[in-house]
Design an enzyme around this catalytic site. Sequence first.
Site, mmCIF file in Angstrom:
data_model
loop_
_atom_site.group_PDB
_atom_site.id
_atom_site.type_symbol
_atom_site.label_atom_id
_atom_site.label_comp_id
_atom_site.label_asym_id
_atom_site.label_seq_id
_atom_site.Cartn_x
_atom_site.Cartn_y
_atom_site.Cartn_z
ATOM 1 N NE ARG A 1 -4.137 -1.745 1.814
ATOM 2 C CZ ARG A 1 -4.210 -3.109 2.891
ATOM 3 N NH1 ARG A 1 -3.229 -3.018 3.458
ATOM 4 N NH2 ARG A 1 -5.488 -3.880 2.175
ATOM 5 C CE LYS B 1 -0.119 13.828 -14.578
ATOM 6 N NZ LYS B 1 -0.212 13.872 -15.610
ATOM 7 C CD GLU C 1 7.813 16.410 -22.568
ATOM 8 O OE1 GLU C 1 7.063 17.489 -22.255
ATOM 9 O OE2 GLU C 1 7.371 15.191 -23.075
ATOM 10 C CE LYS D 1 5.550 17.418 -14.107
ATOM 11 N NZ LYS D 1 5.356 16.031 -15.226
ATOM 12 C CD GLU E 1 -3.704 15.336 -15.339
ATOM 13 O OE1 GLU E 1 -4.565 14.656 -15.038
ATOM 14 O OE2 GLU E 1 -3.135 15.357 -15.876
ATOM 15 N NE ARG F 1 0.622 16.576 -13.337
ATOM 16 C CZ ARG F 1 1.438 16.214 -12.390
ATOM 17 N NH1 ARG F 1 0.787 16.328 -10.830
ATOM 18 N NH2 ARG F 1 2.050 15.099 -12.417
ATOM 19 C CG ASN G 1 -1.128 16.400 -20.024
ATOM 20 O OD1 ASN G 1 -0.017 15.370 -20.316
ATOM 21 N ND2 ASN G 1 -1.401 16.226 -19.578
ATOM 22 C CG HIS H 1 2.268 15.186 -23.460
ATOM 23 N ND1 HIS H 1 2.552 16.517 -24.263
ATOM 24 C CD2 HIS H 1 3.078 14.459 -23.445
ATOM 25 C CE1 HIS H 1 3.832 15.855 -23.679
ATOM 26 N NE2 HIS H 1 4.567 15.284 -22.847
ATOM 27 C CG HIS I 1 0.183 10.293 -25.102
ATOM 28 N ND1 HIS I 1 -0.386 11.176 -22.946
ATOM 29 C CD2 HIS I 1 1.431 10.344 -24.596
ATOM 30 C CE1 HIS I 1 0.633 11.101 -22.596
ATOM 31 N NE2 HIS I 1 2.159 11.145 -23.569
ATOM 32 C CG HIS J 1 7.341 10.504 -24.940
ATOM 33 N ND1 HIS J 1 5.710 10.433 -24.803
ATOM 34 C CD2 HIS J 1 7.755 11.718 -24.035
ATOM 35 C CE1 HIS J 1 5.875 11.586 -24.047
ATOM 36 N NE2 HIS J 1 6.619 12.104 -23.308
#
Length: 360
Positions: free
Chosen positions: A122, A144, A186, A225, A235, A240, A244, A247, A251, A264
């Site tokens: 956990r 993330k 980026e 960031k 988010e 946030r 992206n 992206h 993506h 990427h």
Amino acid sequence: MKTSRIIKLETVKHCPIIVGDGILSELEGYFDFSGYSGIVLITDTTVKRLYGQSVPQALKATGKKVLLLALPVGEKTKSLSTVEQGYQFLLDNNVDRKGLICALGGGVVGDVAGYIAATYLRGIDYIQLPTTLLAQVDSSIGGKVGVNFSGKKNMVGSFYQPRAIICDVALLKSLPPAEMRNGMAEVIKYGLAMDEELFHILDQGEKEFTTAELKDIVMRCCRLKAGIVEVDETERSGQRAILNFGHTVGHALEAATSFKGQSHGEAVAIGMTAAARISQQVGMLDQSSVHSIENLLLKFGLPTYCQGVSPDDLMATIRFDKKTTLGQTGWVLLKGIGKGVVNQPVAEDVVRRVLKEICR
């Protein structure tokens, strides 16, 4: 001990970001390892070959037992099966709740190791030791973590903050040019969506950076960031989403090509081209800015179009984008360089027209 600068994300569980040159050999000087029962270093086979002796040696200087798990290289490693292998490794070695995971590698290693840390027993502590430009300026920051699932990017994951992020720009000297270009996408993203001054620094400067310039660029991106993550860690407010930019199409391109063909960063560069052109199509961005954006991408060897990909396939994949709610994709667009805006609806025919332009 070499001089470095520290940012503390006070509202994100006090996670310090440390940027310096040659600091990975002095880890115990930048993080308190005293409360942990042992250390598990998770990396990949390429990074192990480069730093598989020096980094464990630095960690052993803390007096803790150090275990090493090397994962295969590549996007396919971001899978639930890899996570299961990680769990088994931790169980086989009796890692308890006081164990610490150190993620040494690029974005894939950081995402997988972070997700293992977030879910094993956990949740146990972990720190990020990013070895690529992309990871240092982006993927290691913000908590993330997760994996791909059923051909979809980052579909399974969590928000789980590391205890520290230690960025050693000396590691970037071992990166091949293609990997540096990957990270530059980026860096450029931050300039386009959030920091006009950074855009002009990149636009007017040289293609190759000194160590001091690299430290400044990494620190600048980290600040940008971190500022967003502090106000929108999970988010919920939508702020946030600015991170992206590029992206949505990026993506989609990765998923449509089964994560083959483009890195990427290359996919994001094409995605930023698409987002800039959509911004121009809807009247938010002038044509000269679009040209400036594409020229900057080309300057750093990044693509502005893709080949062998169907616009229809991209459209279908975009519908699964995490910013799509009730069938409506909220786009991150530009109303000027350095002025990104989030949650912008765009007519499907506009998106399709731009996708046809970039899919040659």
